[in-house]
Design a protein around this motif. Structure first.
Motif, PDB file in Angstrom:
ATOM      1  N   ASN A  13       0.813  -1.211   0.000  1.00 30.23           N
ATOM      2  CA  ASN A  13       0.000   0.000   0.000  1.00 30.23           C
ATOM      3  C   ASN A  13       0.856   1.275   0.000  1.00 30.23           C
ATOM      4  O   ASN A  13       0.809   2.051   0.956  1.00 30.23           O
ATOM      5  N   PRO A  14       1.702   1.495  -1.057  1.00 32.55           N
ATOM      6  CA  PRO A  14       1.838   0.724  -2.301  1.00 32.55           C
ATOM      7  C   PRO A  14       3.005  -0.261  -2.216  1.00 32.55           C
ATOM      8  O   PRO A  14       3.782  -0.221  -1.260  1.00 32.55           O
ATOM      9  N   PRO A  15       3.172  -1.123  -3.227  1.00 36.47           N
ATOM     10  CA  PRO A  15       4.359  -1.986  -3.286  1.00 36.47           C
ATOM     11  C   PRO A  15       5.607  -1.142  -3.536  1.00 36.47           C
ATOM     12  O   PRO A  15       5.540  -0.120  -4.211  1.00 36.47           O
ATOM     13  N   THR A  16       6.714  -1.563  -2.949  1.00 36.75           N
ATOM     14  CA  THR A  16       7.975  -0.823  -3.078  1.00 36.75           C
ATOM     15  C   THR A  16       9.067  -1.748  -3.622  1.00 36.75           C
ATOM     16  O   THR A  16       8.877  -2.955  -3.732  1.00 36.75           O
ATOM     17  N   ILE A  17      10.214  -1.152  -3.893  1.00 32.72           N
ATOM     18  CA  ILE A  17      11.345  -1.981  -4.330  1.00 32.72           C
ATOM     19  C   ILE A  17      11.776  -2.925  -3.214  1.00 32.72           C
ATOM     20  O   ILE A  17      12.329  -3.992  -3.481  1.00 32.72           O
ATOM     21  N   ALA A  18      11.513  -2.552  -1.959  1.00 32.00           N
ATOM     22  CA  ALA A  18      11.884  -3.423  -0.839  1.00 32.00           C
ATOM     23  C   ALA A  18      11.091  -4.724  -0.871  1.00 32.00           C
ATOM     24  O   ALA A  18      11.621  -5.793  -0.540  1.00 32.00           O
ATOM     25  N   HIS A  19       9.823  -4.665  -1.267  1.00 30.43           N
ATOM     26  CA  HIS A  19       9.019  -5.880  -1.386  1.00 30.43           C
ATOM     27  C   HIS A  19       9.592  -6.797  -2.465  1.00 30.43           C
ATOM     28  O   HIS A  19       9.690  -8.018  -2.284  1.00 30.43           O
ATOM     29  N   LEU A  20       9.954  -6.203  -3.577  1.00 29.60           N
ATOM     30  CA  LEU A  20      10.501  -6.990  -4.684  1.00 29.60           C
ATOM     31  C   LEU A  20      11.875  -7.547  -4.337  1.00 29.60           C
ATOM     32  O   LEU A  20      12.177  -8.716  -4.603  1.00 29.60           O
ATOM     33  N   ARG A  21      12.710  -6.712  -3.712  1.00 32.46           N
ATOM     34  CA  ARG A  21      14.049  -7.156  -3.340  1.00 32.46           C
ATOM     35  C   ARG A  21      13.988  -8.267  -2.289  1.00 32.46           C
ATOM     36  O   ARG A  21      14.828  -9.164  -2.273  1.00 32.46           O
ATOM     37  N   MET A  22      12.985  -8.227  -1.413  1.00 30.31           N
ATOM     38  CA  MET A  22      12.832  -9.262  -0.398  1.00 30.31           C
ATOM     39  C   MET A  22      12.678 -10.634  -1.045  1.00 30.31           C
ATOM     40  O   MET A  22      13.339 -11.606  -0.655  1.00 30.31           O
ATOM     41  N   LEU A  23      11.824 -10.723  -2.042  1.00 32.71           N
ATOM     42  CA  LEU A  23      11.626 -11.990  -2.746  1.00 32.71           C
ATOM     43  C   LEU A  23      12.864 -12.367  -3.552  1.00 32.71           C
ATOM     44  O   LEU A  23      13.274 -13.533  -3.569  1.00 32.71           O
ATOM     45  N   GLU A  24      13.448 -11.402  -4.204  1.00 28.68           N
ATOM     46  CA  GLU A  24      14.637 -11.672  -5.027  1.00 28.68           C
ATOM     47  C   GLU A  24      15.792 -12.168  -4.159  1.00 28.68           C
ATOM     48  O   GLU A  24      16.503 -13.113  -4.520  1.00 28.68           O
ATOM     49  N   THR A  25      15.984 -11.539  -3.007  1.00 25.86           N
ATOM     50  CA  THR A  25      17.058 -11.937  -2.102  1.00 25.86           C
ATOM     51  C   THR A  25      16.810 -13.329  -1.533  1.00 25.86           C
ATOM     52  O   THR A  25      17.742 -14.132  -1.392  1.00 25.86           O
ATOM     53  N   ALA A  26      15.556 -13.628  -1.225  1.00 26.59           N
ATOM     54  CA  ALA A  26      15.212 -14.959  -0.712  1.00 26.59           C
ATOM     55  C   ALA A  26      15.489 -16.031  -1.753  1.00 26.59           C
ATOM     56  O   ALA A  26      16.011 -17.112  -1.432  1.00 26.59           O
ATOM     57  N   ARG A  27      15.151 -15.744  -2.992  1.00 28.75           N
ATOM     58  CA  ARG A  27      15.422 -16.725  -4.049  1.00 28.75           C
ATOM     59  C   ARG A  27      16.924 -16.959  -4.201  1.00 28.75           C
ATOM     60  O   ARG A  27      17.376 -18.112  -4.322  1.00 28.75           O
ATOM     61  N   SER A  28      17.710 -15.895  -4.205  1.00 27.12           N
ATOM     62  CA  SER A  28      19.165 -16.043  -4.323  1.00 27.12           C
ATOM     63  C   SER A  28      19.730 -16.881  -3.178  1.00 27.12           C
ATOM     64  O   SER A  28      20.597 -17.737  -3.385  1.00 27.12           O
ATOM     65  N   HIS A  29      19.222 -16.634  -1.977  1.00 28.35           N
ATOM     66  CA  HIS A  29      19.673 -17.384  -0.799  1.00 28.35           C
ATOM     67  C   HIS A  29      19.359 -18.873  -0.945  1.00 28.35           C
ATOM     68  O   HIS A  29      20.218 -19.734  -0.706  1.00 28.35           O
TER      69      HIS A  29
END
Length: 222
Positions: A13-29
């Motif tokens: 509310n709204p989506p941010t780059i932090a939301h996207l980076r959270m998923l991206e970082t989790a996938r990399s991990h």
């Protein structure tokens, strides 16, 4: 190789780059420890969630999440939760999506919840009416039956929060804590809303597609 899907829930509310980076970082991990991520899901909460007076309608929030994930080849927006007439507990959202994921990718695919440290800090929160925001048994099932990946954030104390909850320090080892060393960010939806209201630029704090949608629909104006 183990296979999982990742899901992030919240207001967006709204989506941010932090939301996207959270998923991206989790996938990399996960992929660094021989776990293949088949899909990422962003699931906005329904309008009936009454803990956020600043929450705008889900018809706008789901479109912003779709805009934010437009260029991703693995993260998608899902409207099941936000179109339900009543608030759905996170454990039920996870159960629904695990069933869908396993039908799509195979019964061996798991589902893990990805969240920020501030998310974990809400586990013991008491609502104004005296009820618990979280059912302790739901938290236990999320951690043990699904899996929880927590992105550490400044100002959050997820480990201390778990230690303060009876019995939960014993399962804290089942939670995977990660940090975004590539793009550490304190950006938040709250800060973006305040910036928009003050007519300040939010460029690069979220995607251009989200900014365009906010401007086209005059969202978060005073």
């Amino acid at each position: 190789m183990k296979r999982v899907a990742l899901i992030a829930v919240g207001s967006f509310n709204p989506p941010t780059i932090a939301h996207l980076r959270m998923l991206e970082t989790a996938r990399s991990h996960l992929e660094a420890i021989d776990t293949h991520v088949v899909e990422g899901i962003m699931s906005p909460v329904a309008d009936s969630y009454n803990n956020k007076p600043t929450l705008i309608k889900s018809k706008y929030r789901i479109e912003m999440v779709r805009a934010a994930t437009k260029t991703s080849d693995w993260i998608r927006a899902d409207d099941w939760e936000c179109t339900r007439p009543t608030w759905t507990r996170t454990i039920d959202v996870l159960k629904y999506h695990r069933e869908r994921i396993q039908k799509k990718f195979g019964s061996d695919v798991g589902l893990m919840l990805v969240a920020g440290g501030d998310f974990v800090d809400t586990f013991p929160r008491i609502l104004p009416d005296g009820s618990n925001l979280w059912n302790p048994s739901d938290i236990l099932k999320i951690i043990v039956d699904f899996g929880l990946i927590v992105l550490t954030r400044d100002g959050s104390t997820p480990l201390n929060t778990l230690d303060s909850m009876p019995g939960f320090s014993e399962i804290s080892g089942k939670i995977q804590f990660i940090s975004d060393e590539v793009c550490p960010s304190a950006v938040s939806s709250t800060r973006l809303r305040a910036a928009i209201s003050a007519k300040k630029s939010i460029k690069y704090a979220t995607t251009d597609e989200v900014i365009e949608y906010i401007q086209e629909n005059s969202l978060y104006q005073k």
